[in-house]
Structures are given as structure tokens and as C-alpha cells.
Design a protein around this motif. Structure first.
Motif, PDB file in Angstrom:
ATOM      1  N   GLU A 203      30.904  25.375  16.326  1.00  0.00           N
ATOM      2  CA  GLU A 203      30.464  24.000  16.555  1.00  0.00           C
ATOM      3  C   GLU A 203      30.104  23.211  15.382  1.00  0.00           C
ATOM      4  O   GLU A 203      29.565  23.789  14.425  1.00  0.00           O
ATOM      5  N   ARG A 204      30.630  21.984  15.100  1.00  0.00           N
ATOM      6  CA  ARG A 204      30.463  21.047  13.899  1.00  0.00           C
ATOM      7  C   ARG A 204      31.547  21.574  12.738  1.00  0.00           C
ATOM      8  O   ARG A 204      31.153  20.984  11.556  1.00  0.00           O
ATOM      9  N   SER A 205      32.291  22.495  12.842  1.00  0.00           N
ATOM     10  CA  SER A 205      32.989  22.828  11.572  1.00  0.00           C
ATOM     11  C   SER A 205      34.308  21.823  11.908  1.00  0.00           C
ATOM     12  O   SER A 205      34.774  21.473  13.106  1.00  0.00           O
ATOM     13  N   GLY A 206      35.072  21.245  10.816  1.00  0.00           N
ATOM     14  CA  GLY A 206      35.915  19.990  11.098  1.00  0.00           C
ATOM     15  C   GLY A 206      36.977  20.294   9.900  1.00  0.00           C
ATOM     16  O   GLY A 206      37.498  21.160   9.510  1.00  0.00           O
ATOM     17  N   CYS A 207      37.220  19.169   9.361  1.00  0.00           N
ATOM     18  CA  CYS A 207      38.264  19.098   8.250  1.00  0.00           C
ATOM     19  C   CYS A 207      37.915  19.872   6.962  1.00  0.00           C
ATOM     20  O   CYS A 207      36.754  20.018   6.681  1.00  0.00           O
ATOM     21  N   SER A 212      40.644  14.641   1.591  1.00  0.00           N
ATOM     22  CA  SER A 212      39.828  13.827   0.530  1.00  0.00           C
ATOM     23  C   SER A 212      40.043  14.189  -0.968  1.00  0.00           C
ATOM     24  O   SER A 212      40.231  13.402  -1.642  1.00  0.00           O
ATOM     25  N   HIS A 213      40.099  15.424  -1.039  1.00  0.00           N
ATOM     26  CA  HIS A 213      40.286  16.416  -2.282  1.00  0.00           C
ATOM     27  C   HIS A 213      41.698  15.637  -2.984  1.00  0.00           C
ATOM     28  O   HIS A 213      41.548  15.200  -4.096  1.00  0.00           O
ATOM     29  N   LYS A 222      33.717  17.590  -0.936  1.00  0.00           N
ATOM     30  CA  LYS A 222      32.554  18.528  -1.170  1.00  0.00           C
ATOM     31  C   LYS A 222      31.528  18.344   0.235  1.00  0.00           C
ATOM     32  O   LYS A 222      31.156  19.316   0.600  1.00  0.00           O
ATOM     33  N   ALA A 223      31.491  17.154   0.670  1.00  0.00           N
ATOM     34  CA  ALA A 223      30.524  17.115   1.717  1.00  0.00           C
ATOM     35  C   ALA A 223      31.461  17.877   2.979  1.00  0.00           C
ATOM     36  O   ALA A 223      30.596  18.452   3.890  1.00  0.00           O
ATOM     37  N   ALA A 260      35.240  25.194  -6.127  1.00  0.00           N
ATOM     38  CA  ALA A 260      34.936  23.778  -5.850  1.00  0.00           C
ATOM     39  C   ALA A 260      33.190  23.593  -5.995  1.00  0.00           C
ATOM     40  O   ALA A 260      32.808  22.544  -6.607  1.00  0.00           O
ATOM     41  N   LEU A 261      32.569  24.563  -5.398  1.00  0.00           N
ATOM     42  CA  LEU A 261      31.153  24.561  -5.467  1.00  0.00           C
ATOM     43  C   LEU A 261      30.435  25.438  -6.412  1.00  0.00           C
ATOM     44  O   LEU A 261      29.320  25.725  -6.114  1.00  0.00           O
ATOM     45  N   ILE A 262      31.095  25.762  -7.354  1.00  0.00           N
ATOM     46  CA  ILE A 262      30.554  26.843  -8.505  1.00  0.00           C
ATOM     47  C   ILE A 262      29.344  26.275  -9.354  1.00  0.00           C
ATOM     48  O   ILE A 262      28.510  26.994  -9.639  1.00  0.00           O
ATOM     49  N   HIS A 263      29.265  24.861  -9.151  1.00  0.00           N
ATOM     50  CA  HIS A 263      28.252  24.477 -10.046  1.00  0.00           C
ATOM     51  C   HIS A 263      26.914  23.847  -8.945  1.00  0.00           C
ATOM     52  O   HIS A 263      26.114  23.157  -9.278  1.00  0.00           O
ATOM     53  N   ASP A 264      27.029  24.321  -7.662  1.00  0.00           N
ATOM     54  CA  ASP A 264      26.319  23.530  -6.599  1.00  0.00           C
ATOM     55  C   ASP A 264      25.059  24.862  -6.449  1.00  0.00           C
ATOM     56  O   ASP A 264      25.804  25.783  -5.802  1.00  0.00           O
TER      57      ASP A 264
END
Ligand code: SF4
Ligand code: SF4
Length: 408
Positions: A203-207, A212-213, A222-223, A260-264
Motif C-alpha cells: 500500500e502507498r507505493s506508487g510512481c 519527474s527525474h 526523490k520524494a 540518487a539518495l546517497i547523500h540523504d
């Protein structure tokens, strides 16, 4: 390649990464031969080597304008240039960095901005997209032929088996695919069910964030990535074996979540784990015992390998080998490394080039007189179907015995 990036940009992680990529290019130009837009337009700036120079100029602080943006917009992001490059140049990543920089420096005409905004407001949101598609399908019979052909007809949804197996895998919620072709994920769920694996939609998984990228909206992309990771994480902790992708464009994107999220600091580790668990449905099947799936069909099939499968994920030949192993007869397809022109929103934003690529691709696919065309990505499927008299399916649907019964 020698570089001379400005100090400010060299201090950023993206600047350092771009510098290293630029330095790995040896100017050989092999990549131009693999580039669909260079083949169509014959202009160095519409090939990878020329685009690399344009990005280098932007990173070095030279003035860039609408012409630079146009040559980058014409790039399909197919990454055929990466597959052929002898020096391992990561063109796709460089193009992402360069586009982001140029987007900040060159204002797009308002029409272009509006079109891109509307695409971002509609396509990654399944509820909005499904409502719009349903409306378009209702008025389809009233539209002129060429326009109506762009609207895919309704494809029936099929039954999803109950989750009864100890082995579990997750599937992406997706955005346009569930509305355009719900039969694809249902077919994947039924095929895996026959192999003793339950496919779960969290549930709640989507695009996946790819739309957007590729429309130069990295924060929005990233959101979407973080939302998917949050949706999947409890299932991963509960032992889900893999994240199964039935659209190769999405698979290519989710495999990049880790980068993409390596710096998060909150999401970097989870994103890396998600990427490591991500498998195209073809990768999943090659690891299983497929005796129960053997095919009895004598139809000839032309397989279109999406760029996101063969170049983005480097899985060229995987699906073709699998289908042959299962007893299908595949026709030869010339220039099979070339893009069909779908490329995300490319067919909407660059319709002329996209149409020329589509015509060439369909000529190649139909030369062996197949009974149908199979592919592995919803964008390619809908694009090919818009101009093809032959049915175009996802290859996993060919393995679904319920479909066999319906079409018998
Ligand atoms: S093939 Fe690779 S090294 Fe050669 S010009 Fe193209 S990107 Fe550079
Ligand atoms: S990504 Fe595709 S269209 Fe873009 S430069 Fe590379 S080969 Fe050409």
C-alpha cells in the motif's frame, strides 16, 4: 578529456562526479554510431560526444542558451552510448547533472514550461491519470484516426491470486501501467504464483520517480523514491525476497535509488538495500525452475528490447534467451539496440523525432512476419501499439495460462 571546471562547481559532489566522468571520455566517437538521434540528424551536437562537449562547456562556466538545451532535450536518455563506450563513460549520469545546471540557467518558453508541468501533475499520479485515461477512452471513437490511435484502448484487468506462499516478493505500485495495462502485473502475479511465490503490492507505493527525474524535477523524484522506500520497508524487514519490476523503465530507476539518495542520511542505507533487491521480472524467472511454464504456442514473436532493459540495466538478451528456453519462436530484429522513440515523455515532447524512430522500429520488428510483438516496458508497449496492427504485449503475458485460455 581535459577539464577546467569552475572552483564553485568543483566543490560540489555533483561537480566532482561530472569532472571524473568528463575526464574518462577519450573523444573516440564510437558512441555516435550507436546514437539514434545522431543517426537521424547527422549533427555532432545531436550525438553523445557533442552533448558531452556541450555539458562540459556549461560546467566550465561558458554561456549556454536555448540551442544547448534543445540538443540535450533531443537526447532520448536511451544510454545506447554507454553500452558501446570503450572507456566506460557514464553519459546518463553526466546528462542528468548537465541538464540540471542548464535548466537553472536557461528559461524555457512558457508553453514548454506548461507542458512539462502538466505532465508532472498528471502522469506520476495514478488516480488522476486513470480518470483522464478513462475519459479519453470514452471519447476515442469520436476522434480522428491519428489522434485516437494515441489513446490506448482499455485492457482488461485480471484476477490476482491470493498471497498463499511462504516465499514473497514485492511489486512497484506504479503510475501509468496499472491504468493502461493492469493485465501485466496480474500476469506476473499469476506466473510467480505457479512457481510458489506470492507477489505483494505494498500500500502507498506508487510512481518510481523516473518521470519527474527525466523532466528535471529531482526533488520531486526523490520524494517519490522516499515514499516507495517507506511503503516497502516493513515488507523487506519481514523477509520479502525481491522487488519485482514489470516495467524496465521503472526497474532502471529503482536500481538507481541507492545512488540518487546517497547523500540523504536518513534514506541512504535503505535506498541502497532497495536497489540491491530490485530485479526485472526476467531476472527473477531465470533463477527459478521453469518446467511448469513451458510453452506450446507456435506463433512467431518479435521481441522489442527496451533501452531501459538492455542499456539502463544491461540485461540485453536476457528475455530473448528466456523466451527461447520456454519454447517460443522469435523472429530476427535488425538494429535491436536502437530506441523505439517512446523514452518516457519523449513521444509527447519530441513527436517528430519520436515518430521517425517508431516507423523504423516497427519496420524492423515486422520484417520477420511475427504474429505479435512482445516487449518489457509499458511506454514502449503503448508507443508501438499506437502504430501497429499487430497486438503488442508484455512478454510476461505470454506465459500467463489464463491469457492462453482467453485467446484460445
Ligand atoms: S565512446 Fe565513450 S570515450 Fe568515446 S567519445 Fe563516446 S563517450 Fe567518449
Ligand atoms: S542517451 Fe541515447 S540519444 Fe542520448 S546521446 Fe546517448 S545514445 Fe544518443
Amino acid at each position: 578529456m581535459q577539464t577546467n571546471l569552475g572552483e564553485a562547481i568543483k566543490q560540489t559532489p555533483a561537480g566532482r562526479e561530472a569532472d571524473a566522468i568528463l575526464r574518462s571520455c577519450i573523444h573516440c566517437g564510437f558512441c555516435n554510431a550507436a546514437c539514434p538521434t545522431y543517426r537521424l540528424l547527422g549533427d555532432e551536437r545531436d550525438g553523445p560526444r557533442g552533448r558531452i562537449y556541450l555539458i562540459k562547456q556549461a560546467l566550465e562556466g561558458e554561456k549556454v542558451g536555448a540551442a544547448t538545451q534543445l540538443h540535450l532535450d533531443r537526447c532520448l536518455d536511451c544510454r545506447a552510448c554507454e553500452t558501446i563506450c570503450p572507456s566506460g563513460v557514464r553519459y546518463g549520469r553526466l546528462a542528468d547533472i548537465g541538464r540540471g545546471l542548464i535548466e537553472q540557467q536557461v528559461a524555457r518558453p512558457w508553453r514548454d514550461r506548461l507542458r512539462r508541468r502538466v505532465l508532472r501533475l498528471l502522469l506520476p499520479h495514478p488516480g488522476r491519470f486513470a480518470a483522464l485515461l478513462r475519459l479519453a477512452q470514452l471519447v476515442r471513437p469520436l476522434l480522428p484516426g491519428a489522434m485516437g490511435a494515441k489513446i490506448p484502448p482499455r485492457r482488461p484487468g485480471r484476477k490476482w491470486p491470493a498471497a498463499s506462499h511462504a516465499r514473497r516478493m514485492l511489486i512497484l505500485g506504479g503510475c501509468v501501467q496499472p491504468a493502461m495495462a493492469p493485465s501485466i502485473d496480474a500476469a506476473a502475479a499469476r506466473v510467480l504464483d505457479r512457481l510458489g511465490i506470492s507477489l505483494i503490492r505494498a500500500e502507498r507505493s506508487g510512481c518510481c520517480g523516473a518521470l519527474s527525474h527525466h523532466l528535471s524535477a529531482p526533488a520531486e523524484a526523490k520524494a517519490f523514491m522516499r515514499r516507495n522506500i517507506d511503503a516497502w520497508w516493513p515488507h523487506i524487514e519481514a523477509g520479502a525476497e525481491a522487488l519485482v519490476m514489470t516495467a524496465s523503465g521503472c526497474g532502471s530507476m529503482v536500481k538507481q535509488y541507492g545512488d540518487a539518495l546517497i547523500h540523504d542520511s536518513r534514506y541512504a542505507d535503505k535506498a541502497a538495500r532497495v536497489s540491491a533487491l530490485t530485479r526485472d521480472i526476467g531476472e527473477v524467472l531465470t533463477r527459478e525452475d521453469l518446467q511448469s511454464l513451458a510453452c506450446r504456442s507456435t506463433e512467431k514473436i518479435a521481441f522489442h528490447a527496451p533501452c531501459s532493459l538492455q542499456h539502463g540495466q544491461r540485461l540485453g538478451g536476457l528475455v530473448e534467451g528466456l523466451l527461447r528456453r520456454l519454447g517460443f519462436t522469435l523472429t530476427p530484429v535488425v538494429d535491436d539496440s536502437f530506441c523505439c522513440g517512446a523514452a518516457g515523455t519523449y513521444s509527447i515532447l519530441q513527436p517528430t523525432l519520436s515518430g521517425r524512430l517508431l516507423a523504423d522500429k516497427l519496420a524492423a520488428l515486422t520484417a520477420g512476419e511475427p504474429a505479435l510483438i512482445a516487449t518489457a516496458n509499458i511506454g514502449c508497449l503503448v508507443h508501438l501499439q499506437s502504430a501497429s496492427e499487430l497486438p503488442v504485449l508484455h512478454w510476461i503475458e505470454l506465459l500467463d495460462t489464463d491469457r492462453e485460455r482467453e485467446t484460445a
